[in-house]
Design a protein around this motif. Structure first.
Motif, short mmCIF file in Angstrom:
data_model
loop_
_atom_site.label_atom_id
_atom_site.label_comp_id
_atom_site.label_asym_id
_atom_site.label_seq_id
_atom_site.Cartn_x
_atom_site.Cartn_y
_atom_site.Cartn_z
N GLN A 130 0.90 -1.16 0.00
CA GLN A 130 0.00 0.00 0.00
C GLN A 130 0.93 1.20 0.00
N ILE A 131 1.40 1.59 -1.18
CA ILE A 131 2.57 2.47 -1.27
C ILE A 131 2.24 3.85 -1.81
N LEU A 132 3.08 4.82 -1.38
CA LEU A 132 2.99 6.20 -1.86
C LEU A 132 1.57 6.73 -1.77
N ILE A 133 0.86 6.36 -0.70
CA ILE A 133 -0.52 6.81 -0.56
C ILE A 133 -0.54 8.31 -0.29
N SER A 134 -1.57 8.97 -0.79
CA SER A 134 -1.63 10.42 -0.76
C SER A 134 -2.34 10.90 0.51
N THR A 135 -1.62 10.81 1.60
CA THR A 135 -2.08 11.22 2.92
C THR A 135 -0.85 11.26 3.82
N GLY A 136 -0.88 12.12 4.81
CA GLY A 136 0.27 12.25 5.71
C GLY A 136 -0.06 11.92 7.14
N ALA A 137 -1.08 11.10 7.38
CA ALA A 137 -1.42 10.73 8.75
C ALA A 137 -0.24 10.04 9.42
N PRO A 154 4.31 14.92 3.52
CA PRO A 154 4.84 15.28 4.83
C PRO A 154 3.82 14.89 5.90
N LEU A 155 4.28 14.32 7.00
CA LEU A 155 3.34 13.89 8.03
C LEU A 155 2.58 15.09 8.58
N TYR A 156 1.26 14.92 8.73
CA TYR A 156 0.39 16.02 9.11
C TYR A 156 0.76 16.64 10.46
N ASP A 157 1.07 15.80 11.44
CA ASP A 157 1.36 16.35 12.76
C ASP A 157 2.66 17.15 12.74
N VAL A 158 3.61 16.72 11.92
CA VAL A 158 4.88 17.44 11.81
C VAL A 158 4.67 18.78 11.11
N GLU A 159 3.89 18.79 10.03
CA GLU A 159 3.59 20.05 9.35
C GLU A 159 2.86 21.01 10.29
N GLY A 160 1.88 20.48 11.04
CA GLY A 160 1.16 21.31 11.99
C GLY A 160 2.09 21.94 13.01
N ASP A 183 -11.80 14.11 11.33
CA ASP A 183 -11.32 12.77 11.02
C ASP A 183 -9.87 12.66 11.49
N ASP A 184 -9.22 11.53 11.20
CA ASP A 184 -7.85 11.32 11.67
C ASP A 184 -6.90 12.38 11.13
N ALA A 185 -7.09 12.79 9.88
CA ALA A 185 -6.20 13.79 9.29
C ALA A 185 -6.32 15.11 10.05
N GLY A 186 -7.55 15.54 10.30
CA GLY A 186 -7.76 16.77 11.05
C GLY A 186 -7.17 16.70 12.44
N ARG A 187 -7.39 15.58 13.11
CA ARG A 187 -6.87 15.43 14.48
C ARG A 187 -5.35 15.42 14.50
N ASP A 188 -4.73 14.78 13.50
CA ASP A 188 -3.26 14.77 13.42
C ASP A 188 -2.72 16.19 13.27
N TYR A 189 -3.30 16.94 12.34
CA TYR A 189 -2.84 18.31 12.11
C TYR A 189 -2.98 19.17 13.37
N PRO A 374 14.11 1.46 6.23
CA PRO A 374 13.24 0.41 6.79
C PRO A 374 12.72 0.73 8.19
N GLU A 375 13.38 1.67 8.87
CA GLU A 375 12.94 2.06 10.22
C GLU A 375 12.09 3.33 10.22
N ASN A 376 12.14 4.11 9.14
CA ASN A 376 11.42 5.38 9.08
C ASN A 376 10.85 5.57 7.69
N TYR A 377 9.53 5.45 7.56
CA TYR A 377 8.88 5.52 6.26
C TYR A 377 8.48 6.94 5.86
N SER A 378 8.75 7.94 6.71
CA SER A 378 8.38 9.32 6.40
C SER A 378 9.27 9.84 5.27
N PRO A 379 8.68 10.25 4.12
CA PRO A 379 9.51 10.52 2.93
C PRO A 379 10.13 11.90 2.86
#
Length: 405
Positions: A130-137, A154-160, A183-189, A374-379
């Motif tokens: 399930q790769i390169l999905i367009s979400t940063g949760a 970019p991960l949503y919580d980090v951007e926030g 939703d989860d995206a809003g809560r992460d941000y 392999p330890e950090n999938y954040s691109p």
């Protein structure tokens, strides 16, 4: 006896063919043959987040153009892109179809946090990438529990948190109002944003409300937030509601400084519909060049992107950030499949996805890299802030770390 002997000979022939394939260095997973690579995705071509469907349109066009040139290592990439209307039950139905009927190698680029959440456990239990999905949760970066899922945002919580830290440093008297998707995206941000504000979050945030993706408008929420007396507005929304909120804020003559999350910072699908006058001065974060920005008009990657959009008959979508993201994402998948060579298995595709180190992908800002381990999938490692002025964005300040401190 003759029939049994025929079956035995057929079985031996199959083993011999498989052995020959391995000997030739070919290792095919589901959805792969000597002539084809089948990839699946679901997209919100309809429904409340349909503006994001542009990503899928561009990705399908990218691989169609690539196939016209011969594909990848002699194989055509068949990207099967199905509408899920941004509805999780529909995402489940369409994803099962892709995996169990279409027999795809991987699910790629699906848009949305709630949609990807609905298939997260299913795909990992099936060991389907399930790769390169367009979400940063934040939950997509969980190699231990969900090793088959990687994000391309970019991960949503980090951007926030980046917005929160900027406010602490530059607007010390901020009174903040927050609108977010429920939703989860809003809560992460929002969680990340408050983490960036640190100990001052409780005193600075004076009003907070949410909306549902099924809501018709966010007008009532905007009136409530304006009446709070806030001088800073943090807006976490998908394109439709982002445009509504920006336009309504302008109609209410609410002068608060707006911070707009990157998922809704498209000039074409958000700011233009909202009205450029209404969007003046808003701040967002980005890792990508903005299509149409004069400073990039002569850069080779922007010229190539413009040529591609013209050849695909999508010139009118050139300034849509979802189109640019789709182009970048498709280019990355192209390189991953190319790097996999003839070892086109699900396991090797995940190896490619979790060992990225690229600085030369089109549309990335100078100094921005795409890097996974392999330890950090954040691109994404860095982001830059930009302010909307006139009919485009202006970058300002230095690149900001997109890693948690």
């Amino acid at each position: 006896m003759i029939r049994r002997r025929a079956f035995l000979l057929a079985g031996l022939a199959s083993v011999a063919m498989a052995s020959a394939s391995v000997a030739a260095g070919k290792n095919h997973g589901p959805g792969v043959s000597d002539t084809e690579i089948r990839i699946g995705q679901t997209m919100p071509y309809s429904g409340p987040a349909s503006a994001y469907g542009v990503q899928g349109m561009v990705e399908v066009a990218y691989f169609r153009k690539l196939n016209e040139k011969g594909g990848i290592n002699g194989r055509k990439v068949n990207l099967i892109s199905l509408d899920d209307a941004y509805s999780p039950p529909k995402t489940v139905e369409q994803t099962r179809k892709l995996v169990e009927s279409e027999n795809v190698l991987a699910i790629y680029g699906t848009v949305g946090t709630p949609t990807n959440t609905s298939t997260h456990k299913y795909l990992n239990s099936k060991k389907v990438p399930q790769i390169l999905i367009s979400t940063g949760a934040a939950k997509w970066n969980d190699p231990k529990n969900f090793p088959w899922t990687t994000a391309f945002f970019p991960l949503y919580d980090v951007e926030g948190a980046i917005y929160g830290r900027y406010i602490i440093q530059n607007i010390p008297d901020a009174k903040i109002a927050i609108l977010s998707q429920n939703d989860d995206a809003g809560r992460d941000y929002v969680r990340g944003f408050k983490e960036g504000l640190g100990d001052r979050a409780k005193s600075m945030v004076v009003a907070e409300t949410t909306y549902e993706v099924t809501d018709a408008t966010v007008d009532s929420q905007m009136v409530k937030l304006k009446n709070s007396g806030a001088n800073v507005f943090f807006l976490m929304a998908t394109p439709k509601f982002g445009a509504q909120a920006i336009r309504k804020k302008h109609e209410l003559d609410w002068k608060a400084q707006t911070f707009l999350v990157s998922v809704a910072a498209s000039i074409g699908s958000v700011l233009k519909p909202a009205g450029f006058e209404a969007a003046q001065g808003l701040i967002t974060a980005t890792a990508m060049k903005t299509p149409g920005d004069p400073k990039w008009k002569d850069s080779p990657d922007m010229k190539a992107y413009a040529d591609f959009m013209k050849s695909a008959g999508m010139e009118n979508l050139f300034t849509d950030s979802s189109a640019a993201l789709g182009y970048l994402s498709a280019t990355l998948l192209h390189r991953m499949l190319e790097a996999a060579g003839d070892d086109l298995t699900r396991e090797n595709l995940m190896k490619q996805a979790t060992n990225l180190n690229m600085t030369d992908l089109p549309m990335l800002l100078p100094g921005v890299a795409i890097h996974t381990t392999p330890e950090n999938y954040s691109p994404f490692n860095t982001l830059m802030l930009q302010r909307f002025k006139g009919e485009g964005f202006e970058l300002f300040g230095e690149p900001i770390s997109a890693q948690k401190h």
